[in-house]
Design a protein around this motif. Structure first.
Motif, short mmCIF file in Angstrom:
data_model
loop_
_atom_site.label_atom_id
_atom_site.label_comp_id
_atom_site.label_asym_id
_atom_site.label_seq_id
_atom_site.Cartn_x
_atom_site.Cartn_y
_atom_site.Cartn_z
N LEU A 10 0.82 -1.20 0.00
CA LEU A 10 0.00 0.00 0.00
C LEU A 10 0.86 1.26 0.00
O LEU A 10 0.54 2.25 -0.68
N ALA A 11 1.97 1.23 0.75
CA ALA A 11 2.84 2.42 0.84
C ALA A 11 3.42 2.76 -0.52
O ALA A 11 3.48 3.94 -0.91
N ILE A 12 3.86 1.75 -1.25
CA ILE A 12 4.41 2.00 -2.59
C ILE A 12 3.34 2.60 -3.51
O ILE A 12 3.57 3.60 -4.19
N GLY A 13 2.16 1.98 -3.52
CA GLY A 13 1.09 2.49 -4.37
C GLY A 13 0.66 3.89 -3.99
O GLY A 13 0.43 4.74 -4.85
N MET A 14 0.57 4.15 -2.67
CA MET A 14 0.17 5.48 -2.21
C MET A 14 1.22 6.52 -2.55
O MET A 14 0.89 7.64 -3.00
N ALA A 15 2.50 6.21 -2.34
CA ALA A 15 3.56 7.17 -2.62
C ALA A 15 3.55 7.55 -4.09
O ALA A 15 3.64 8.75 -4.44
N ALA A 16 3.44 6.55 -4.97
CA ALA A 16 3.42 6.83 -6.40
C ALA A 16 2.20 7.67 -6.77
O ALA A 16 2.30 8.63 -7.56
N THR A 17 1.06 7.35 -6.19
CA THR A 17 -0.17 8.09 -6.50
C THR A 17 -0.10 9.52 -6.01
O THR A 17 -0.46 10.46 -6.73
N ILE A 18 0.36 9.71 -4.79
CA ILE A 18 0.44 11.07 -4.22
C ILE A 18 1.38 11.93 -5.05
O ILE A 18 1.06 13.08 -5.41
N LEU A 19 2.56 11.40 -5.38
CA LEU A 19 3.52 12.18 -6.16
C LEU A 19 2.95 12.55 -7.53
O LEU A 19 3.05 13.71 -7.96
N MET A 20 2.34 11.58 -8.20
CA MET A 20 1.85 11.87 -9.54
C MET A 20 0.65 12.80 -9.51
O MET A 20 0.51 13.67 -10.37
N LEU A 21 -0.22 12.67 -8.50
CA LEU A 21 -1.37 13.58 -8.43
C LEU A 21 -0.95 14.98 -8.03
O LEU A 21 -1.56 15.97 -8.45
N LEU A 22 0.11 15.10 -7.23
CA LEU A 22 0.66 16.43 -6.94
C LEU A 22 1.25 17.05 -8.21
O LEU A 22 1.13 18.25 -8.44
N PHE A 23 1.87 16.21 -9.03
CA PHE A 23 2.38 16.68 -10.32
C PHE A 23 1.23 17.14 -11.20
O PHE A 23 1.29 18.20 -11.83
N VAL A 24 0.17 16.34 -11.24
CA VAL A 24 -1.01 16.72 -12.04
C VAL A 24 -1.61 18.02 -11.53
O VAL A 24 -1.96 18.91 -12.32
N GLN A 25 -1.72 18.15 -10.20
CA GLN A 25 -2.24 19.40 -9.63
C GLN A 25 -1.37 20.59 -10.04
O GLN A 25 -1.88 21.65 -10.43
N ASN A 26 -0.06 20.40 -9.99
CA ASN A 26 0.85 21.46 -10.38
C ASN A 26 0.66 21.85 -11.84
O ASN A 26 0.63 23.04 -12.18
N GLU A 27 0.53 20.85 -12.71
CA GLU A 27 0.36 21.13 -14.13
C GLU A 27 -0.95 21.88 -14.40
O GLU A 27 -1.01 22.77 -15.26
N LEU A 28 -1.98 21.53 -13.67
CA LEU A 28 -3.29 22.17 -13.88
C LEU A 28 -3.39 23.55 -13.25
O LEU A 28 -4.36 24.27 -13.48
N SER A 29 -2.39 23.92 -12.44
CA SER A 29 -2.45 25.20 -11.73
C SER A 29 -1.75 26.33 -12.46
O SER A 29 -1.74 27.47 -11.98
N TYR A 30 -1.17 26.05 -13.62
CA TYR A 30 -0.35 27.06 -14.30
C TYR A 30 -1.13 28.34 -14.57
O TYR A 30 -2.22 28.32 -15.13
N ASP A 31 -0.52 29.44 -14.13
CA ASP A 31 -1.00 30.81 -14.38
C ASP A 31 -2.32 31.15 -13.70
O ASP A 31 -2.85 32.25 -13.90
N LYS A 32 -2.84 30.26 -12.87
CA LYS A 32 -4.08 30.56 -12.18
C LYS A 32 -3.90 31.51 -11.01
O LYS A 32 -4.89 32.02 -10.47
N TYR A 33 -2.65 31.77 -10.63
CA TYR A 33 -2.41 32.68 -9.51
C TYR A 33 -2.66 34.14 -9.91
O TYR A 33 -2.77 35.02 -9.05
N HIS A 34 -2.73 34.43 -11.20
CA HIS A 34 -3.03 35.81 -11.62
C HIS A 34 -4.49 36.14 -11.31
O HIS A 34 -5.40 35.35 -11.60
N GLU A 35 -4.72 37.29 -10.70
CA GLU A 35 -6.07 37.66 -10.24
C GLU A 35 -7.08 37.69 -11.38
O GLU A 35 -8.25 37.37 -11.19
N LYS A 36 -6.65 38.09 -12.57
CA LYS A 36 -7.57 38.23 -13.71
C LYS A 36 -7.37 37.11 -14.73
O LYS A 36 -7.66 37.30 -15.92
N SER A 37 -6.87 35.97 -14.28
CA SER A 37 -6.51 34.90 -15.21
C SER A 37 -7.69 34.47 -16.09
O SER A 37 -7.49 34.03 -17.23
#
Length: 808
Positions: free
Chosen positions: A27-54
C-alpha cells in the motif's frame, strides 16, 4: 464500539506481522506513487491561475493557411502592430493589451558583476495591469514608462547586489551589438514556477521602439517575435473579439499579391491564459510547454498503481482467511452480526491504509528531490498552503481502506459458523472467480506497461538512429557576432588553419532548430510567373554550408563563391519545395525563374530532402540563399580525435569575439537528441511504474498462491503419497496461474496496440509496431508469475504428507 474494532485491528497487526508488513509495504508503494503523480497533475493544472484576472487574460497566436485551408505555420508570437491596433479597434471589448519580447543570451553588468541571462525580456508597462506579479518595490503603473526602466526579481537583485533594496541601481544591457544602461524601477517576488514563462529582467519596451523606430515597427507585419496578451473587459465573451478578426486583417493588411483578402490566409487565435501551458504546442513558444495528454497518462498510471496495491491487499486478506475463519465463527456464535463484522474488517483495512500512508511519506520525502529533478518542477509538500493535499490524503486513505477491505470483509463474514468450527476451514461454496479476475487485472496493467516501455524505447532508438539525410555528427555551433560576420572570410581561413577543424560555415539557422522564417515570392510555371502559393521556409547560408553538413544534391549544383550572381540571384531548394511548388522533378526546376523575399533569380540546385527539424515534423519546403546580413550562427565541423584541442582553441577565440560572455557551445547531434526529452522522460517514468506494478502484482500473486496452497494441502499430501514429484505438483498448481496471465496478455495486447498507435501518431516518422514487444511482455509476465508462485508451491509440496493429512 469503534475503540474495540481498533483494538482488534492492532492485535491482529501484531499477531500476523509478515502479512501486515507485505500489506503495508504494498500500500505504501502504491500510495507514494499516486500522491507524487497527483501532486504533479495538480501542479500542471495550476499554471498561471495565480493571476487575479486569469479568467480574462488571453494570449494571441497567428496562423497562416494555404489556399486549401491547411495550416502552413502557427506561431505563438505576433508582429509588433497587432497589440496597439487590437486595443484601438476593439475598444470596449479589450480592456488592455501588452507585448513582450525575449532577449535571451543577454550579458548584464552591474555592481562589477557580469552574467549571461536567459530570462531577459522587454515588455510594455501595460503587462503589469494584465498580470499579477507581486511588487516589493516600485510602482507597477509607472515602472516601465521610461525607456531606461527595468524591473527585476528578488533573486536577480540578490545575484548582482546581494540585497533586494536596489531601486535606482544601474544595470548595463549588452546584446545584438548594442549596449545601453537601465535603472531599476521595480522589484518583484520571484515568478512562481507554475507560469508558462518565467523572467528575471523585464526592461522597458520603449527601448526597443527607440532602437528600431516606433513608426517602422508599426509598419512591420513580418517580424513575428512579440508575445501579445490581452485582458478582456469584464462580461465580454472572447467570441465577440474573434468574430471581428477577419475584418481586422482585411482593414490593416489589405490584399495579397494575387488579390486575395488578407483574411484568406491569416488567422488570429486567442488562448485562455490557463490553457497555454498544457494545450499550446505551436511552432514558436516562449518556453517549452507541458502536455495535457501526458497529464492524463501520468494520472491514469498513478491510479492504476494504487488500484493494483489495493488488489494486492484483497488477495492477501482472503489468502489469510483460514487463519481468521475460526475467529469469525466464534464471534458469530457469540452473537456478532454481519454488519459489525464488516465494520471490524473495514476498520482493520483503514488502519492498514493509514499505516501505509505514513510509510508512503517516508518514501515520498526520500524520492521527492529526484522526482522534481526528473520533471524539472518545484513540487513541495506543504500542508499549510495546499488544501488539495489534505483532500488527496483523506481520499486516498478512504479509497484504499474501503476498496481494499470491502471484499475481504464480506468474504470472511459469509462463512457458516457450524462448518467453520467443525472443520476449521472455509465455506465450500467459496470460489476463486473474483480473486482470479483481480490477478488478471493486475497482470493486464503490468503487461501493458511492459509493452509500453519496449515500444517507447524502440521509437526513441528509431528516431535517434534514423538517417537524417545529412551528417549531424562532430559539428559545434556557436553564436556569431557583428565582428565575425563583417570579416567572416578571414575568420574562416584562420579557423581552418587550426588542426582538427575541417569546415566552417555561417547561417541563420542550423539543423535541429525550427523553420520559422519565410517570405513570399513568385515562381516560373509553364513559361509564366505565378504567385508562390505555398509556404517555403528560408535559410540564409554561406558558400560552405552544404559542404559542412554534407547535404547531398538531387540536381544542379552548390553555391559558387567565384560566381558573383550566386550571392544575390541564385536559389537552392529541397525536394519538398520542388514538389510543393508543382514542378515534376528536381531536374525540371533547374534554371527556372524564382523570385523570393525581394530577390529575383533562378534555381541553381536542389538538395535531397533531409530532416532539418525533429521527426515530430514532416520535412518542410526550404529555400537556401546566400546571406546578406541575416546570419548569427557559426557551424564548425571538427575531427573527433582532436575535439578537446578544437574546443580549447574556440574558447580562446570567442573570448576576443564576445568578451564578457561565457563560452557556451552546442553540438548538433546533442540538439537532435534533446528534442525527444519528453519521450525519454515518458520511457523512464513508465519503466519505473512498470517495476512497481510488477512488484505489487507479484505480491498479490504470492498471496493467491498461498491461498490455493492452503486449500489444497490435503490434495497435495495424497498426490505426494501416490508418488507425485515436486515438479509435477508445481505444474499442477502453476497451470491455473499461467492461464490467468495468458488471459491478461490476450486483453493487454489490443489495448497496448491501440494506445501505442495513438502515441506514435505524434511523430511524422515512426516505426512500425512489431510483434516482439508483445512477445517479450508476455514472456516476462509468465516468468515473473512462475518465479512468484514457485516458492509457495514448492514449500507446500515439500511438506511431509503425514503433517498435511493430519492438518486436514
Amino acid at each position: 464500539m469503534f475503540t474495540n474494532y481498533l483494538k482488534i485491528a492492532l492485535r491482529n497487526l501484531r499477531k500476523y506481522k509478515a502479512y501486515a508488513f507485505i500489506n503495508i509495504f504494498g500500500l505504501a508503494i502504491g500510495m507514494a506513487a499516486t500522491i507524487l503523480m497527483l501532486l504533479f497533475v495538480q501542479n500542471e493544472l495550476s499554471y498561471d491561475k495565480y493571476h487575479e484576472k486569469s479568467d480574462r487574460i488571453y494570449r494571441a497566436s497567428r496562423e497562416w493557411v494555404d489556399d486549401k485551408g491547411v495550416t502552413a505555420l502557427h506561431l505563438g508570437h505576433l508582429a509588433p502592430p497587432f497589440s496597439p491596433l487590437l486595443k484601438n479597434d476593439f475598444e470596449g471589448i479589450i480592456e488592455e493589451s501588452g507585448r513582450i519580447t525575449e532577449a535571451r543570451g543577454t550579458l548584464v553588468e552591474a555592481n562589477d558583476k557580469k552574467f549571461e541571462e536567459e530570462d531577459f525580456f522587454f515588455g510594455e508597462n501595460q503587462i503589469f495591469s494584465i498580470f499579477s506579479w507581486e511588487f516589493v518595490a516600485g510602482d507597477p503603473a509607472q515602472a516601465l514608462n521610461s525607456p531606461n526602466g527595468i524591473v527585476i526579481t528578488e533573486s536577480a537583485a540578490q545575484r548582482y547586489f546581494d540585497r533586494t533594496d536596489v531601486m535606482g541601481e544601474e544595470m548595463i544591457f549588452n546584446n545584438y551589438g548594442m549596449s545601453f544602461p537601465f535603472k531599476v524601477t521595480g522589484v518583484v517576488k520571484d515568478i512562481p514556477g507554475n507560469s508558462h514563462f518565467s523572467w528575471e529582467f523585464m526592461a522597458s519596451f520603449r527601448a526597443v521602439e527607440e532602437a528600431f523606430g516606433r513608426e517602422q515597427m508599426m509598419q512591420n507585419w513580418g517580424s513575428n517575435n512579440y508575445s501579445t496578451y490581452i485582458l478582456m473587459e469584464e462580461g465580454k465573451d472572447i467570441s465577440v473579439l474573434e468574430s471581428g478578426i477577419p475584418d481586422f486583417f482585411d482593414r490593416h493588411l489589405g490584399t495579397s499579391n494575387d488579390g486575395e483578402p488578407a483574411s484568406t490566409y491569416n488567422r488570429l487565435h486567442f488562448w485562455p491564459l490557463t490553457d497555454v501551458h498544457l494545450y499550446s504546442h505551436l511552432d514558436s513558444e516562449i518556453e517549452a510547454n507541458g502536455d495535457i495528454a501526458y497529464v492524463y497518462l501520468y494520472g491514469i498510471i498513478a491510479m492504476f498503481t494504487l488500484i493494483i496495491a489495493c488488489i494486492n491487499f484483497m488477495n492477501l486478506s482472503t489468502a489469510q482467511s483460514s487463519q481468521r475463519s475460526r475467529e469469525v465463527g466464534m464471534r458469530k456464535v457469540m452473537g456478532a452480526m454481519k454488519g459489525g463484522l464488516v465494520r471490524q474488517f473495514l476498520t482493520e483495512s483503514v488502519v492498514f491504509a493509514l499505516l501505509g500512508l505514513i510509510f508512503s511519506f517516508v518514501i515520498i520525502f526520500l524520492v521527492l528531490p529526484y522526482f522534481n529533478e526528473f520533471f524539472q518542477r518545484q513540487i513541495t509538500i506543504d500542508f499549510t498552503q495546499n488544501s488539495f493535499l489534505w483532500l488527496l490524503l483523506f481520499g486516498i486513505v478512504l479509497f484504499a481502506g474501503i476498496l481494499a477491505g470491502l471484499y475481504p470483509a464480506f468474504y470472511l463474514t459469509k462463512f457458516q459458523p457450524a462448518s467453520i468450527l467443525k472443520g476449521g476451514g472455509q465455506s465450500p461454496s467459496v470460489k476463486l472467480s473474483i480473486r482470479s479476475a483481480l490477478v488478471v487485472f493486475q497482470f493486464f496493467i503490468s503487461i501493458v506497461l511492459i509493452i509500453g516501455v519496449g515500444m517507447v524505447r524502440d521509437q526513441l532508438d528509431y528516431v535517434r538512429s534514423k538517417n537524417l539525410g545529412f551528417d549531424k555528427d562532430h559539428i559545434i555551433v556557436l553564436p556569431s557576432t557583428d565582428e565575425i560576420y563583417e570579416r567572416f572570410g578571414d575568420v574562416q581561413q584562420q579557423f581552418l588553419q587550426q588542426p582538427g577543424i575541417n569546415s566552417v560555415s555561417l547561417s541563420s539557422r542550423v539543423p535541429s532548430g525550427r523553420l520559422l522564417d519565410s517570405q513570399g515570392g513568385e515562381v516560373e510555371m509553364d513559361g509564366e510567373m505565378k504567385v508562390l502559393d505555398v509556404r517555403v521556409a528560408d535559410i540564409h547560408v554561406d558558400f560552405d554550408y552544404m559542404k559542412t553538413y554534407k547535404v547531398p544534391f538531387a540536381a544542379g549544383r552548390d553555391f559558387d563563391p567565384l560566381l558573383a550572381s550566386d550571392s544575390s540571384e541564385s536559389f537552392i531548394l529541397n525536394e519538398a519545395a520542388v514538389a510543393a511548388i508543382g514542378w515534376n522533378s528536381p531536374q525540371e526546376s533547374i534554371g527556372k525563374q524564382f523570385n523570393y523575399g525581394g530577390r529575383k533569380g533562378q534555381v541553381i540546385g536542389v538538395v535531397k530532402d533531409f530532416h532539418f527539424e525533429s521527426l515530430h515534423q514532416s520535412i518542410a519546403p526550404i529555400v537556401f540563399v546566400i546571406t546578406q546580413g541575416r546570419a548569427n550562427l557559426v557551424s564548425i565541423k571538427y575531427d573527433p580525435d582532436q575535439k578537446d584541442e578544437v574546443v580549447a582553441y574556440l574558447k580562446e577565440q570567442w573570448s576576443y569575439f564576445r568578451p564578457g560572455f561565457p563560452f557556451d557551445y552546442r553540438e548538433i547531434s546533442s540538439q537532435f537528441n534533446s528534442q525527444y526529452e519528453n519521450e525519454e522522460r515518458l520511457a523512464n517514468l513508465v519503466t519505473s511504474f512498470s517495476v512497481l506494478a510488477v512488484l505489487i502484482a507479484a505480491m498479490g500473486l504470492f498471496g493467491l498462491a498461498t491461498f490455493v496452497a492452503e486449500r489444497r494441502t490435503k490434495e497435495l499430501g495424497i498426490r505426494k503419497v501416490m508418488g507425485a514429484s515436486i515438479w509435477q505438483l508445481l505444474i499442477l498448481l502453476g497451470r491455473n496461474f499461467t492461464f490467468l496471465v495468458i488471459i491478461a496478455l490476450i486483453i493487454a495486447i489490443p489495448v497496448a496496440y491501440f494506445g501505442l498507435d495513438m502515441w506514435l501518431d505524434s511523430f511524422a516518422y515512426r516505426m512500425t509496431i512489431g510483434i516482439w514487444p508483445f512477445v517479450v511482455g508476455g514472456v516476462l509476465a509468465l516468468i515473473i508469475s512462475w518465479i512468484t508462485i514457485s516458492y509457495q508451491t514448492v514449500r507446500a509440496a515439500r511438506t511431509n504428507p503425514v503433517d498435511s493429512l493430519r492438518s486436514e
